[in-house]
Each structure stands twice: as C-alpha cells, then as structure tokens.
Motif scaffolding. Sequence first.
Motif, PDB file in Angstrom:
ATOM      1  N   TRP A  34       0.850  -1.176   0.000  1.00  0.00           N
ATOM      2  CA  TRP A  34       0.000   0.000   0.000  1.00  0.00           C
ATOM      3  C   TRP A  34       0.896   1.240   0.000  1.00  0.00           C
ATOM      4  CZ3 TRP A  34      -5.082   0.330  -0.808  1.00  0.00           C
ATOM      5  CH2 TRP A  34      -5.893  -0.780  -0.538  1.00  0.00           C
ATOM      6  N   TYR A  35       0.584   2.157  -0.921  1.00  0.00           N
ATOM      7  CA  TYR A  35       1.308   3.416  -1.017  1.00  0.00           C
ATOM      8  C   TYR A  35       0.333   4.577  -0.845  1.00  0.00           C
ATOM      9  CZ  TYR A  35       5.266   0.960  -3.247  1.00  0.00           C
ATOM     10  OH  TYR A  35       6.316   0.132  -3.521  1.00  0.00           O
ATOM     11  N   GLN A  36       0.856   5.683  -0.358  1.00  0.00           N
ATOM     12  CA  GLN A  36       0.121   6.937  -0.309  1.00  0.00           C
ATOM     13  C   GLN A  36       0.807   7.911  -1.265  1.00  0.00           C
ATOM     14  OE1 GLN A  36       0.848   9.818   2.912  1.00  0.00           O
ATOM     15  NE2 GLN A  36      -1.340   9.749   3.368  1.00  0.00           N
ATOM     16  N   GLN A  37       0.014   8.506  -2.177  1.00  0.00           N
ATOM     17  CA  GLN A  37       0.582   9.470  -3.110  1.00  0.00           C
ATOM     18  C   GLN A  37      -0.144  10.801  -2.971  1.00  0.00           C
ATOM     19  OE1 GLN A  37       0.370   8.548  -7.340  1.00  0.00           O
ATOM     20  NE2 GLN A  37       2.115   9.874  -7.791  1.00  0.00           N
ATOM     21  N   ILE A  38       0.532  11.748  -2.354  1.00  0.00           N
ATOM     22  CA  ILE A  38      -0.003  13.094  -2.212  1.00  0.00           C
ATOM     23  C   ILE A  38       0.225  13.833  -3.518  1.00  0.00           C
ATOM     24  CG2 ILE A  38       0.309  15.287  -0.992  1.00  0.00           C
ATOM     25  CD1 ILE A  38       0.965  13.600   1.507  1.00  0.00           C
ATOM     26  N   LEU A  39      -0.707  14.723  -3.873  1.00  0.00           N
ATOM     27  CA  LEU A  39      -0.656  15.441  -5.136  1.00  0.00           C
ATOM     28  C   LEU A  39       0.700  16.106  -5.349  1.00  0.00           C
ATOM     29  CD1 LEU A  39      -2.402  16.301  -7.573  1.00  0.00           C
ATOM     30  CD2 LEU A  39      -2.952  18.399  -6.307  1.00  0.00           C
ATOM     31  N   GLY A  40       1.303  15.821  -6.504  1.00  0.00           N
ATOM     32  CA  GLY A  40       2.577  16.431  -6.857  1.00  0.00           C
ATOM     33  C   GLY A  40       3.787  15.695  -6.319  1.00  0.00           C
ATOM     34  N   GLN A  41       3.558  14.573  -5.657  1.00  0.00           N
ATOM     35  CA  GLN A  41       4.677  13.801  -5.111  1.00  0.00           C
ATOM     36  C   GLN A  41       4.656  12.377  -5.630  1.00  0.00           C
ATOM     37  OE1 GLN A  41       5.099  14.087  -0.857  1.00  0.00           O
ATOM     38  NE2 GLN A  41       4.553  16.257  -0.818  1.00  0.00           N
ATOM     39  N   GLY A  42       5.739  11.674  -5.377  1.00  0.00           N
ATOM     40  CA  GLY A  42       5.784  10.266  -5.717  1.00  0.00           C
ATOM     41  C   GLY A  42       5.119   9.418  -4.643  1.00  0.00           C
ATOM     42  N   PRO A  43       4.801   8.183  -4.967  1.00  0.00           N
ATOM     43  CA  PRO A  43       4.176   7.299  -3.963  1.00  0.00           C
ATOM     44  C   PRO A  43       5.123   7.043  -2.787  1.00  0.00           C
ATOM     45  CG  PRO A  43       3.961   6.390  -6.179  1.00  0.00           C
ATOM     46  CD  PRO A  43       4.929   7.523  -6.265  1.00  0.00           C
ATOM     47  N   LYS A  44       4.545   6.955  -1.605  1.00  0.00           N
ATOM     48  CA  LYS A  44       5.296   6.631  -0.392  1.00  0.00           C
ATOM     49  C   LYS A  44       4.756   5.329   0.174  1.00  0.00           C
ATOM     50  CE  LYS A  44       4.468   8.275   3.748  1.00  0.00           C
ATOM     51  NZ  LYS A  44       4.285   9.158   4.917  1.00  0.00           N
ATOM     52  N   LEU A  45       5.654   4.388   0.418  1.00  0.00           N
ATOM     53  CA  LEU A  45       5.235   3.094   0.937  1.00  0.00           C
ATOM     54  C   LEU A  45       4.665   3.235   2.347  1.00  0.00           C
ATOM     55  CD1 LEU A  45       5.213  -0.038   0.578  1.00  0.00           C
ATOM     56  CD2 LEU A  45       7.439  -0.034   1.744  1.00  0.00           C
ATOM     57  N   LEU A  46       3.479   2.656   2.554  1.00  0.00           N
ATOM     58  CA  LEU A  46       2.879   2.627   3.887  1.00  0.00           C
ATOM     59  C   LEU A  46       3.120   1.279   4.555  1.00  0.00           C
ATOM     60  CD1 LEU A  46      -0.586   4.342   3.246  1.00  0.00           C
ATOM     61  CD2 LEU A  46       1.438   5.337   4.344  1.00  0.00           C
ATOM     62  N   LYS A  83      -7.781  12.703   8.812  1.00  0.00           N
ATOM     63  CA  LYS A  83      -7.384  14.096   8.937  1.00  0.00           C
ATOM     64  C   LYS A  83      -7.310  14.706   7.538  1.00  0.00           C
ATOM     65  CE  LYS A  83      -4.607  13.712  13.143  1.00  0.00           C
ATOM     66  NZ  LYS A  83      -3.279  13.991  13.756  1.00  0.00           N
ATOM     67  N   LEU A  84      -7.295  16.037   7.502  1.00  0.00           N
ATOM     68  CA  LEU A  84      -7.247  16.725   6.211  1.00  0.00           C
ATOM     69  C   LEU A  84      -6.022  16.289   5.399  1.00  0.00           C
ATOM     70  CD1 LEU A  84      -8.274  20.359   7.256  1.00  0.00           C
ATOM     71  CD2 LEU A  84      -9.705  18.627   6.172  1.00  0.00           C
ATOM     72  N   GLU A  85      -4.899  16.087   6.107  1.00  0.00           N
ATOM     73  CA  GLU A  85      -3.656  15.749   5.408  1.00  0.00           C
ATOM     74  C   GLU A  85      -3.628  14.328   4.851  1.00  0.00           C
ATOM     75  OE1 GLU A  85      -3.843  16.849   8.601  1.00  0.00           O
ATOM     76  OE2 GLU A  85      -2.406  15.784   9.887  1.00  0.00           O
ATOM     77  N   ASP A  86      -4.693  13.572   5.118  1.00  0.00           N
ATOM     78  CA  ASP A  86      -4.772  12.216   4.548  1.00  0.00           C
ATOM     79  C   ASP A  86      -5.308  12.246   3.118  1.00  0.00           C
ATOM     80  OD1 ASP A  86      -5.967  10.943   7.727  1.00  0.00           O
ATOM     81  OD2 ASP A  86      -3.911  11.177   6.989  1.00  0.00           O
ATOM     82  N   SER A  87      -5.727  13.413   2.651  1.00  0.00           N
ATOM     83  CA  SER A  87      -6.189  13.533   1.267  1.00  0.00           C
ATOM     84  C   SER A  87      -5.059  13.157   0.327  1.00  0.00           C
ATOM     85  CB  SER A  87      -6.651  14.969   0.973  1.00  0.00           C
ATOM     86  OG  SER A  87      -7.802  15.276   1.705  1.00  0.00           O
ATOM     87  N   GLY A 108      -5.771   2.891  -8.074  1.00  0.00           N
ATOM     88  CA  GLY A 108      -5.760   3.789  -6.928  1.00  0.00           C
ATOM     89  C   GLY A 108      -7.144   4.222  -6.476  1.00  0.00           C
ATOM     90  N   THR A 109      -7.202   4.674  -5.223  1.00  0.00           N
ATOM     91  CA  THR A 109      -8.409   5.287  -4.664  1.00  0.00           C
ATOM     92  C   THR A 109      -8.060   6.720  -4.301  1.00  0.00           C
ATOM     93  OG1 THR A 109      -9.265   3.216  -3.735  1.00  0.00           O
ATOM     94  CG2 THR A 109     -10.069   5.273  -2.779  1.00  0.00           C
ATOM     95  N   ARG A 110      -8.801   7.659  -4.890  1.00  0.00           N
ATOM     96  CA  ARG A 110      -8.570   9.075  -4.575  1.00  0.00           C
ATOM     97  C   ARG A 110      -9.428   9.460  -3.388  1.00  0.00           C
ATOM     98  NH1 ARG A 110      -6.235  13.257  -7.093  1.00  0.00           N
ATOM     99  NH2 ARG A 110      -5.984  12.040  -9.001  1.00  0.00           N
TER     100      ARG A 110
END
Lengths: 114, 114
Positions: A34-46, A83-87, A108-110
């Motif tokens: 599972w990765y988290q990808q914040i807008l404008g960044q690369g995926p980060k492994l969770l 939280k808001l930052e989880d977007s 992905g799920t946005r």
Amino acid sequence: EAGVAQSPRYKIIEKRQSVAFWCNPISGHATLYWYQQILGQGPKLLIQFQNNGVVDDSQLPKDRFSAERLKGVDSTLKIQPAKLEDSAVYLCASSPGLTAYEQYFGPGTRLTVT
Amino acid sequence: SQQGEEDPQALSIQEGENATMNCSYKTSINNLQWYRQNSGRGLVHLILIRSNEREKHSGRLRVTLDTSKKSSSLLITASRAADTASYFCATIAYSGAGSYQLTFGKGTKLSVIP
C-alpha cells in the motif's frame, strides 16, 4: 491476466470520519504493498505484506491507519479517524516475490478529506 | 522519505523530439526502476537497471545509471503524444529483515505537444 483491482475509485469524507479501501492483487502474487501518493509527489510506501504477514510497516501512521491481508490474498487499508492531510491517492501494488523488482499497480483510490 | 529527485519537474516538448529526465538518489541501491503514470491512473513499470549495469535499452527508452554520481537518466526518443505522463524513478534497497523497499522520487511531468 487480470490486473490489481481497487475499490472504491473515489471517496469523499469529512475529517474525523473513518474510511476503508480494498485491494485484490494479481492472482499468485505473494507480496502486496500500500502506497500513499499526495498530489505532486511520488508514492510513499505505507505497508508491505508477504502472504498474510507484515514485512514492513515503518511508515504507517499506526495511531490512525491499519491494514490487514486476509488469507494472503485481498487486503484492506483503514483510516480512523481521517485528517485533512490524509487527502491523497492510495495505491495498491503486488509483485510475485519479496524482491520487489517489478511491481504491478492498481488504479488507486482518490481520497478527499473535507 | 523520498530518495530520488527527478529533474526537471516539468518538461514540454514537440512530438518527435527526444525527452530526457534525470534522477539523483542518496544512498546505495541494488537497482533502479523507472515508472510511468498517466493522469488519474496507477503506475506502470517501464524498465529496470541493475547496479552493475551502466546502460539499458527497451524500445524507444534508454536508461543510464552512474552509481559513482548516484544518478540515472531516462531518454525517450521520437516522443509521441501518448508519452504524455509523469515519470518516476524508484530505487530499490535492502531495508533489513529480508525485505526490499521501493522508494520513489517526486517525478517529472512530461507533456508532448502534437
């Protein structure tokens, strides 16, 4: 060959609510990510699973995020409370083995947290 | 944390031109991969180059790796409008406990103008 499936594709929730994402990897793939990808960044492994065991969850915010892999196949990722930052876009990927030389990603799920 | 840093952040070229993207990383790696992400979709693996290789080709793609400078480049020749996407480098390094971790850069957004 069917690819990695994820659902839902989009989710909008309010902060402090809970949300869950589902992933079905490619058949026979032992490793799931599972990765988290914040807008404008690369995926980060969770979190990384090998079959149904956790290999690496060092970057998973465990106070609010949890994940499990049922019977070494499907996986769910939960956020509670959001939280808001989880977007972000939450990406699921799978690979045949532990070496992660090539990973196959789902669409992905946005998630939007308001 | 993001290991790789792509350069430039955005690139706009005419169809038929070549596109070059660079990636720098910080720590020792086992190999390096490049992925493409079309808007709103998951990532697709393009090419892998091992730490003992200096150059690799795949169709219109050419990847180089300089481990002494901790850098890699991706060249797309004779670009097409369909190449419009974000391109990410990802480093693979042993993270301990028998697992490998894939760490992505922030990506280069390529626009190919017809």
